[in-house]
Design an enzyme around this catalytic site. Structure first.
Site, PDB file in Angstrom:
ATOM      1  N   CYS A 119       1.351  93.171 -10.469  1.00 33.37           N
ATOM      2  CA  CYS A 119       1.237  92.057  -9.882  1.00 33.37           C
ATOM      3  C   CYS A 119       1.640  91.919  -8.501  1.00 33.37           C
ATOM      4  CB  CYS A 119       1.728  90.834 -10.796  1.00 33.37           C
ATOM      5  SG  CYS A 119       0.971  89.271 -10.389  1.00 33.37           S
ATOM      6  N   HIS A 120       2.383  91.299  -8.170  1.00 30.17           N
ATOM      7  CA  HIS A 120       2.880  91.075  -6.908  1.00 30.17           C
ATOM      8  C   HIS A 120       4.277  92.268  -6.511  1.00 30.17           C
ATOM      9  CE1 HIS A 120       0.670  87.174  -6.982  1.00 30.17           C
ATOM     10  NE2 HIS A 120       0.876  87.213  -5.762  1.00 30.17           N
TER      11      HIS A 120
END
Length: 193
Positions: A119-120
């Site tokens: 994800c991030h």
């Protein structure tokens, strides 16, 4: 095969599933998983956030669980770990401002140890300058950071993952089966039925 020691870099509002699911899955197969957060010690808690995909232009965010850290950030010696895992959520956005976090990430990249980021999480990889010439997936909103850091963004389905050498990345928690599976392969962990 000896169990691997895996360092998790987290912080408040890390994505709940992206911390808890790999922590539990990797521990269940015998790996030692130490979760740390800058400025926090063993026994401190961090808050998590749950990101969901409900048809809006971006993910929604809800309050998740509290997670009790089982190691102290100040005591981390990255040389004593076999692999690094970086969950997503909002934590990568601000823990990347900590110079020691970036040093830790660089250690794993320079030593060619397995790194999993979801994800991030690739925001930490970009900030540490370890994506140049590498291919990385990420949450699509992080694609510009991957590219600006000299990496090539790989757009995989939300439930897919991508491995480039010692690096396995994925766009979000729906990719856990692929992402964790590819990370286990990098770790040399074999599960037989």
């Amino acid at each position: 095969m000896a169990a691997k020691r895996i360092l998790f870099l987290a912080g408040d509002y890390v994505e709940d599933y992206e911390l808890m699911v790999p922590f539990q899955a990797l521990a269940a197969v015998g790996h030692q998983c130490d979760v740390v957060a800058p400025e926090k010690a063993k026994g401190d808690q961090i808050r998590t956030a749950i990101h969901d995909f409900e048809g809006d232009q971006t993910y929604s965010e809800k309050r998740g669980h509290n997670f009790t850290l089982n190691a102290s950030f100040a005591d981390v010696d990255p040389a004593s770990y076999d692999a690094l895992l970086i969950p997503g959520g909002r934590a990568p956005e601000y823990i990347r401002l900590n110079p020691r976090v970036l040093e830790i990430v660089k250690h794993f990249a320079d030593a060619n140890k397995p790194i999993a980021a979801v994800c991030h999480g690739p925001q930490l990889l970009a900030a540490a300058g370890v994506l140049k010439g590498r291919k990385s997936s990420a949450y699509p909103a992080c694609a510009p950071e991957v590219r600006l850091s000299g990496g090539e963004f790989v757009d995989v389905p939300i439930d897919g993952a991508y491995t480039d050498g010692n690096l396995v990345t994925a766009p979000a928690w729906p990719a856990h089966p692929a992402w964790i599976g590819q990370f286990l392969a990098l770790l040399g962990t074999k599960i037989t039925l």
